[in-house]
Design a protein around this motif. Structure first.
Motif, mmCIF file in Angstrom:
data_model
loop_
_atom_site.group_PDB
_atom_site.id
_atom_site.type_symbol
_atom_site.label_atom_id
_atom_site.label_comp_id
_atom_site.label_asym_id
_atom_site.label_seq_id
_atom_site.Cartn_x
_atom_site.Cartn_y
_atom_site.Cartn_z
ATOM 1 N N LYS A 17 0.853 -1.177 0.000
ATOM 2 C CA LYS A 17 0.000 0.000 0.000
ATOM 3 C C LYS A 17 0.887 1.224 0.000
ATOM 4 N N GLY A 18 0.352 2.294 -0.525
ATOM 5 C CA GLY A 18 1.111 3.533 -0.536
ATOM 6 C C GLY A 18 0.343 4.611 -1.259
ATOM 7 N N PRO A 19 0.841 5.819 -1.181
ATOM 8 C CA PRO A 19 0.156 6.929 -1.843
ATOM 9 C C PRO A 19 0.399 6.912 -3.350
ATOM 10 N N TRP A 20 -0.422 7.662 -4.032
ATOM 11 C CA TRP A 20 -0.179 7.895 -5.455
ATOM 12 C C TRP A 20 1.094 8.719 -5.574
ATOM 13 N N VAL A 21 1.778 8.575 -6.698
ATOM 14 C CA VAL A 21 2.982 9.367 -6.943
ATOM 15 C C VAL A 21 2.875 10.055 -8.295
ATOM 16 N N LEU A 22 3.709 11.067 -8.481
ATOM 17 C CA LEU A 22 3.729 11.875 -9.707
ATOM 18 C C LEU A 22 2.313 12.295 -10.090
ATOM 19 N N THR A 23 1.624 12.895 -9.142
ATOM 20 C CA THR A 23 0.231 13.284 -9.330
ATOM 21 C C THR A 23 0.124 14.661 -9.966
ATOM 22 N N ASP A 24 -1.033 14.923 -10.548
ATOM 23 C CA ASP A 24 -1.390 16.279 -10.935
ATOM 24 C C ASP A 24 -2.898 16.423 -10.924
ATOM 25 N N VAL A 25 -3.341 17.654 -10.740
ATOM 26 C CA VAL A 25 -4.755 18.000 -10.767
ATOM 27 C C VAL A 25 -4.911 19.090 -11.818
ATOM 28 N N SER A 26 -5.869 18.913 -12.713
ATOM 29 C CA SER A 26 -6.053 19.858 -13.816
ATOM 30 C C SER A 26 -7.511 20.185 -14.033
ATOM 31 N N LEU A 27 -7.782 21.458 -14.290
ATOM 32 C CA LEU A 27 -9.062 21.856 -14.853
ATOM 33 C C LEU A 27 -8.836 21.856 -16.353
ATOM 34 N N ILE A 28 -9.634 21.064 -17.064
ATOM 35 C CA ILE A 28 -9.472 20.912 -18.509
ATOM 36 C C ILE A 28 -10.760 21.351 -19.185
ATOM 37 N N ARG A 111 -9.601 16.949 -13.497
ATOM 38 C CA ARG A 111 -8.951 15.647 -13.620
ATOM 39 C C ARG A 111 -7.889 15.465 -12.541
ATOM 40 N N VAL A 112 -7.953 14.318 -11.873
ATOM 41 C CA VAL A 112 -6.946 13.900 -10.901
ATOM 42 C C VAL A 112 -6.194 12.747 -11.549
ATOM 43 N N TYR A 113 -4.871 12.854 -11.609
ATOM 44 C CA TYR A 113 -4.054 11.853 -12.293
ATOM 45 C C TYR A 113 -2.897 11.446 -11.392
ATOM 46 N N GLY A 114 -2.515 10.185 -11.463
ATOM 47 C CA GLY A 114 -1.327 9.743 -10.739
ATOM 48 C C GLY A 114 -0.953 8.311 -11.052
ATOM 49 N N PHE A 115 0.287 7.968 -10.726
ATOM 50 C CA PHE A 115 0.774 6.596 -10.826
ATOM 51 C C PHE A 115 0.365 5.874 -9.553
ATOM 52 N N VAL A 116 -0.183 4.692 -9.715
ATOM 53 C CA VAL A 116 -0.665 3.933 -8.569
ATOM 54 C C VAL A 116 -0.113 2.517 -8.620
ATOM 55 N N GLY A 117 0.013 1.936 -7.450
ATOM 56 C CA GLY A 117 0.384 0.531 -7.332
ATOM 57 C C GLY A 117 -0.773 -0.213 -6.696
ATOM 58 N N SER A 118 -0.630 -1.516 -6.567
ATOM 59 C CA SER A 118 -1.674 -2.301 -5.915
ATOM 60 C C SER A 118 -1.877 -1.794 -4.500
ATOM 61 N N GLY A 119 -3.116 -1.534 -4.167
ATOM 62 C CA GLY A 119 -3.439 -1.072 -2.834
ATOM 63 C C GLY A 119 -3.320 0.428 -2.639
ATOM 64 N N SER A 120 -2.876 1.161 -3.666
ATOM 65 C CA SER A 120 -2.764 2.614 -3.537
ATOM 66 C C SER A 120 -4.148 3.232 -3.420
ATOM 67 N N VAL A 141 -11.079 10.768 -12.493
ATOM 68 C CA VAL A 141 -9.909 10.168 -11.835
ATOM 69 C C VAL A 141 -9.247 9.242 -12.847
ATOM 70 N N VAL A 142 -7.983 9.545 -13.144
ATOM 71 C CA VAL A 142 -7.227 8.789 -14.142
ATOM 72 C C VAL A 142 -6.001 8.199 -13.455
ATOM 73 N N THR A 143 -5.876 6.889 -13.515
ATOM 74 C CA THR A 143 -4.728 6.229 -12.889
ATOM 75 C C THR A 143 -3.807 5.643 -13.948
ATOM 76 N N ASN A 144 -2.544 5.633 -13.630
ATOM 77 C CA ASN A 144 -1.558 4.970 -14.457
ATOM 78 C C ASN A 144 -1.001 3.833 -13.622
ATOM 79 N N THR A 145 -1.221 2.619 -14.067
ATOM 80 C CA THR A 145 -0.786 1.443 -13.316
ATOM 81 C C THR A 145 0.515 0.870 -13.852
ATOM 82 N N ASN A 146 1.169 1.601 -14.726
ATOM 83 C CA ASN A 146 2.448 1.183 -15.268
ATOM 84 C C ASN A 146 3.455 1.021 -14.140
ATOM 85 N N GLU A 147 4.109 -0.116 -14.071
ATOM 86 C CA GLU A 147 5.127 -0.338 -13.050
ATOM 87 C C GLU A 147 6.401 0.336 -13.521
#
Length: 148
Positions: A17-28, A111-120, A141-147
């Motif tokens: 478990k852990g927080p999202w990383v390399l996040t950004d929030v955008s009004l698009i 838009r909320v975006y970030g890299f996530v891992g299992s349990g994030s 909410v947009v997640t990137n699950t790329n390891e």
């Protein structure tokens, strides 16, 4: 027995478990007729990104919508909630103008975006949800699950 140990290690990894990383929030805001300069003059906010409608020389087969973006990323804060507060604090004073643009047909989203891992996970406090709801802007909410 060795196979069992390998399975256990894999299970322990996939449950991290852990927080999202390399996040950004955008009004698009986007639309086939959206002129970024018009949006900027109405909102009186300088965008962090924009594109005029029409073919993109870098992606000729890509989207041709005009685009106006206000983004907060890890360069301003690494904290997702702080990023959201930054964007909201800039657009809330212009809520009426934002609603006018939305009713004019411009597709708008927060838009909320970030890299996530299992349990994030991430949690939005009720006060932030209320602020978003008062604006009437859809939350994406947009997640990137790329390891990485």
């Amino acid at each position: 027995m060795a196979l069992l140990n390998q399975d256990f290690r894999m299970e322990a990894y996939t449950q991290s478990k852990g927080p999202w990383v390399l996040t950004d929030v955008s009004l698009i805001m986007e639309g086939p007729e959206l002129e970024p300069e018009f949006v900027t003059s109405l909102l009186k906010i300088q965008p962090t990104g924009k594109r005029r409608p029409g073919p993109d020389r870098w992606r000729p087969d890509g989207d041709e919508n005009g685009l106006w973006i206000l983004r907060c990323n890890e360069h301003l804060s690494r904290d997702l909630l702080e990023q959201m507060k930054w964007v909201l604090s800039r657009i809330e004073p212009r809520a009426a103008e934002l609603r006018n643009l939305m009713t004019s047909g411009y597709e708008t989203r927060l838009r909320v975006y970030g890299f996530v891992g299992s349990g994030s996970t991430f949690q939005l406090p009720v006060d932030l949800i209320s602020r978003i709801a008062l604006l009437g802007v859809p939350l994406e909410v947009v997640t990137n699950t790329n390891e990485r």
